[in-house]
Motif scaffolding. Structure first.
Motif, PDB file in Angstrom:
ATOM      1  N   GLU A 111      30.117  35.376  47.208  1.00 54.17           N
ATOM      2  CA  GLU A 111      29.614  35.956  48.468  1.00 54.17           C
ATOM      3  C   GLU A 111      30.605  36.990  49.015  1.00 54.17           C
ATOM      4  N   LYS A 112      31.904  36.659  48.894  1.00 56.98           N
ATOM      5  CA  LYS A 112      32.937  37.570  49.375  1.00 56.98           C
ATOM      6  C   LYS A 112      32.851  38.913  48.618  1.00 56.98           C
ATOM      7  N   ASN A 133      40.706  44.754  43.592  1.00 60.90           N
ATOM      8  CA  ASN A 133      42.043  44.479  44.145  1.00 60.90           C
ATOM      9  C   ASN A 133      41.922  43.875  45.549  1.00 60.90           C
ATOM     10  N   GLY A 134      42.593  42.792  45.710  1.00 57.71           N
ATOM     11  CA  GLY A 134      42.579  42.154  47.026  1.00 57.71           C
ATOM     12  C   GLY A 134      41.392  41.231  47.229  1.00 57.71           C
ATOM     13  N   LYS A 139      44.062  37.524  37.592  1.00 64.01           N
ATOM     14  CA  LYS A 139      43.585  36.898  36.363  1.00 64.01           C
ATOM     15  C   LYS A 139      42.050  36.751  36.384  1.00 64.01           C
ATOM     16  N   VAL A 140      41.562  36.320  37.541  1.00 62.87           N
ATOM     17  CA  VAL A 140      40.104  36.136  37.687  1.00 62.87           C
ATOM     18  C   VAL A 140      39.402  37.495  37.588  1.00 62.87           C
ATOM     19  N   ALA A 141      40.036  38.502  38.207  1.00 64.58           N
ATOM     20  CA  ALA A 141      39.451  39.847  38.171  1.00 64.58           C
ATOM     21  C   ALA A 141      39.408  40.365  36.738  1.00 64.58           C
TER      22      ALA A 141
END
Ligand SMILES: Nc1ncnc2c1ncn2[C@@H]1O[C@H](COP(=O)(O)OP(=O)(O)OP(=O)(O)O)[C@@H](O)[C@H]1O
Length: 847
Positions: A111-112, A133-134, A139-141
């Motif tokens: 959702e974010k 970024n942010g 790692k997840v990105a």
């Protein structure tokens, strides 16, 4: 040519499961639960076939294509392309990101993400990963981007490829090669494909480039076209270089004179290709870099071997002391000289026609080498390791020749590919950094070595190894560019001996004398006379099938097996060609029996017991172009407990499974082209030549064909064809190897300049198609509840290969469609037996 699937219809639905996924391509068979469709279909489930990225059960897709009726499995949808129906509204995107496919992303994070990036989230992430970024932990990105690019990237490439006329299969190959860069390359640098992807026709690349907006005169187009022209011409003629005039002419033919406005443009383009290091230029010759590098590598190694760094003392007294002649024979002076030179030089070439004693000399030199090694080990107190380092290695370009070598010498022989540890798409396991072990290497059938394979082989040879190449230089040259054996023979720096005296007595003797007459450019006077081991059956082309049928029937009556008899013809088509003769021979050697199991693939019906031929090198499964085997099991999907159609073929004790994925590598082998029979020998050869195909007849071809016969030869066809063949030499191949060995030319300075090669995409184990393995093949068949039998992948033509490695003659054979199937004429008396084969019997009213 790839089939084009029309996009008449579309269907949208939820993927239930992937019924079958090919291991070596992106081809899949899907079961889809239908939601919407624009054609007549009432059932809930629809089978959809096509090329898909990693599609996910539970997801919704739209498929565009057509409904087809498979003769055995009924109606199914053939998809030309598809679209992933990822919901692009915010709710759908949250569901997508939190589906569990992306590690570390749950509903909240999803959702974010969607709040921040909105409905265009997917495009934004794929275009620039820094948007994450942010928002996500690095790692997840990274994981999200990687999974997305792999899945979506390939899907997008399929969709883009579809718009520019790229088959899904090729799109998959490009994705494997370039990864996520593929689409950008197709749009911005499409002509790079000419340099990077083997065998992709220039026309195809050109069409893609045009749709990407490149114009006819773009410098990239001119360079790629000229390069493709030169490389294509080298492969077509077997040359490793073109003269300036030839290069200009090929370029003109490829791109059209008008476009290049005379030779200035061409010369400037050639110059640019040389400046980029894609071509080399020296002594008035242009060479594609890879071919120049291959010849230079061989020449350098020959130079290195001439420094003689053997670990074994091979002075004449030492050789004399250890000399062992097998089989109680007395070698003649030339044979003895050959053995001694082979051992005292570090590189040696032994040539000679059939029956001149090449095998005898080889056996003698191996035995003598072993005696030398043993003696020196004893005298010098050497250990077992040292002895092992001096061991004999034997290899040959074909599996069958390797097997024969093993039988004759008693030493293990392998194919060169296997010796070097070459597997599909990968570099050789043995090379300059990891050289071969052993003290003496003998390569048989060396006439089949092309420049590239020779370079791979030579670079893996250590400085201390003794190398002996054995071959008959009068045979057909290698399929690929180069003339390695002949060039070495013509190099004063390389020791060689040519055996000329024919020893084979009785059986086989008149075949050898026929072979030497043909080498001298004539047919012997007794050509039409029946000999103990050969006869001539002169017929018109139309009568060839009947004549071959009669010879085969009499051979079968005499007890010859399919394995012992080989029908050879120069071309595939027409009634006197390989395809028709194969069917005829199949009916005679392996007639349909009630209840006999068969499997149809393309136009070929394989029967249990058939003699079959492998058409491609498949190093993963250790079977090679030209290997012959027997169908020992047929599995039909319709049988109880069998999940997919398959054949099991026995190649000299090695069982190999073929499913519909790999059956395009297989054909019947009762009849083959002469090129395919190189490196093989047979008890009885039935050769068919017709002057209808004059363009492809020459001395080397007929010489190679008749020397495949070990004991008996029957020549069918018309006299003119044989005479024409004997009188016509193959046009000389243009190569530089001999001049490089002599030190007359150097291309090295140009080769030192690196060409900017795009690194290959590292293989992603999750996504990249796994390579097929013999065991995997069998496993596939057993495990997958596959309906793969429904699929008939495009049948590759018998000579089809990615590399443009055909001679003009081969191309003519394949392209020949002007010749019509002639009607059989009856009127030849049935033959009685082999001994009765005589020209008089074979002479109907013609000649
Ligand atoms: N010096 C010799 N004295 C007697 N017989 C010989 C001699 N050299 C070779 N032969 C015999 O001649 C026959 C042919 O020899 P070999 O098989 O070595 O020839 P090849 O060149 O290898 O033939 P191919 O290429 O057809 O296999 C064999 O039977 C061999 O034993």
């Amino acid at each position: 040519m790839a089939r084009t699937i029309s996009e008449d219809n579309q269907v949208k639905g939820v993927l239930q499961n992937v019924i079958f996924a090919a291991k070596d391509s992106y081809f899949k068979i899907l079961s889809v639960s239908v939601e919407e469709n624009d054609f007549d279909w009432d059932e809930e489930e629809l089978i959809v076939t096509g090329t898909f990225a990693s599609v996910k059960p539970g997801s919704t897709y739209a498929f565009f294509g057509q409904l087809v009726t498979h003769p055995r499995y009924g109606q199914q949808f053939q998809a030309a392309r598809y679209e992933n129906q990822v919901a692009t509204d915010e709710k759908g995107l949250v569901a997508f990101f939190s589906s569990g496919d992306f590690a570390g992303i749950g509903k909240k994070t999803a959702e974010k993400l969607v709040d921040a990036l909105g409905e265009g989230a997917l495009d934004k992430i794929l275009a620039d990963k820094t948007v994450l970024n942010g928002l996500l932990k690095p790692k997840v990105a990274d994981n999200l981007v990687e999974t997305l690019t792999n899945n979506m990237g390939l899907e997008r490439l399929f969709a883009f490829g579809h718009r520019v006329g790229l088959s899904a299969d090729l799109a998959g190959r490009l994705f494997d090669r370039y990864g996520e860069e593929a689409q950008r390359i197709l749009q911005e640098e499409p002509y790079e494909l000419v340099y990077d992807v083997d065998g992709l026709p220039f026309k195809k690349v050109d069409a893609i480039a045009r749709s990407a907006g490149f114009d006819d005169k773009s410098p990239e187009r001119l360079k790629a076209g000229v390069f493709a022209a030169i490389q294509g011409s080298c492969f077509a003629h077997g040359h490793t270089f073109l003269t300036v005039e030839q290069a200009r002419q090929s370029a003109q033919n490829m791109l059209g004179g008008a476009l290049l406005e005379g030779s200035q443009d061409i010369d400037a383009t050639l110059g640019a290709l040389v400046a980029e290091g894609r071509l080399t230029f020296s002594e008035g010759a242009y060479q594609p870099r890879d071919l120049a590098l291959a010849e230079q590598t061989v020449a350098d190694k020959i130079q290195e071997l001439s420094e003689k760094r053997s670990a074994i003392e091979t002075t004449l007294p030492a050789i004399d002391d250890a000399f062992v002649v097998p089989d109680n024979l007395t070698l003649d002076d030339v044979q003895e000289e050959a053995v001694k030179k082979a051992l005292s030089s570090q590189l040696f070439v032994l040539t000679g026609g059939p029956g001149t004693g090449k095998t005898t000399v080889t056996k003698t030199l191996i035995k003598t080498w072993e005696a030398l090694v043993k003696k020196q080990a004893k005298d010098g107190g050497k250990d077992q390791d040292w002895l092992k380092e001096q061991r004999v290695r034997l290899a040959s370009p074909t599996g069958r020749a390797a097997k024969r070598m093993t039988e004759i010498t008693g030493y293990e022989a392998t194919t060169i590919h296997r010796l070097l540890g070459i597997s599909d798409g990968d570099d050789a396991e043995f090379d300059a950094d990891n050289p071969l072990s052993g003290g003496l290497l003998v390569i048989d059938e060396a006439s089949m070595l092309d420049s590239t394979l020779a370079a791979t082989l030579f670079s893996a040879i250590p400085k201390t190894m003794h190398v002996v190449l054995v071959g008959d230089a009068d045979q057909l040259p290698s399929v690929g560019p180069g003339n390695v054996l002949a060039d070495l023979i013509n190099s004063p720096a390389v020791d060689h001996v040519a055996l000329q005296r024919i020893y084979r007595q009785g059986k086989g003797s008149s075949i050898s004398t026929l072979a030497s007459a043909i080498n001298q450019g004539r047919l012997p006077e007794d050509f039409e006379e029946k000999q103990k081991d050969r006869s001539t059956f002169l017929t018109r082309t139309a009568q060839v099938p009947s004549a071959v049928g009669q010879v085969l029937s009499s051979a079968i009556k005499k007890g010859f097996t399919a394995d012992q008899v080989q029908v050879l013809a120069p071309m595939y088509k027409t009634a006197a060609g390989v395809n028709a003769l194969n069917q005829l021979a199949q009916d005679l050697f392996n007639p349909v029996k009630p209840g006999q199991k068969t499997l149809q693939y393309g136009d070929t019906v394989f029967r249990l017991g058939d003699k079959v031929l492998q058409l491609e090198n498949d190093s993963e499964r250790d079977i090679y172009n030209g290997d012959m085997g027997e169908v020992v099991a047929v599995h039909n999907q319709s049988d109880k407990g069998v999940s997919a159609d398959a054949l099991v073929v026995d190649f000299a004790g090695q069982e190999v499974w073929y499913t519909t994925k790999t059956l395009n590598q297989l054909t019947l082998a009762y009849a083959t082209t002469i090129h395919k029979a190189q490196g093989n020998e047979f008890k009885l050869v039935i050769l068919v030549l017709s002057s209808q195909f004059k363009i492809m007849l020459n001395q080397n071809l007929v010489y190679t064909a008749i020397t495949r016969a070990k004991e008996a030869l029957v020549m069918v066809g018309d006299y003119d064809a044989y005479q024409y063949a004997a009188e016509h030499e193959v046009p000389r191949r243009q190569t530089k190897l001999a001049a490089l060995i002599a030190g007359d030319v150097r291309t090295q300075s140009q080769l030192e300049k690196p060409v900017a090669k795009r690194p290959k995409k590292p293989v992603d184990a999750k996504l990249a198609p796994a390579k097929s393995k013999a065991t995997a093949e069998k496993g596939d068949f057993e495990k997958e509840g596959a309906k793969q039998g429904q699929q008939k992948p495009l049948k590759k033509g018998p000579e089809s290969s990615i590399k443009p490695n055909r001679t003009e003659n081969e191309k003519a054979m394949l392209d020949d469609t002007s010749l019509t199937v002639a009607h059989l004429t009856a009127g030849i008396d049935p033959l009685i037996g082999m001994d009765d084969l005589s020209p008089a019997d074979f002479m109907p009213a013609v000649r």
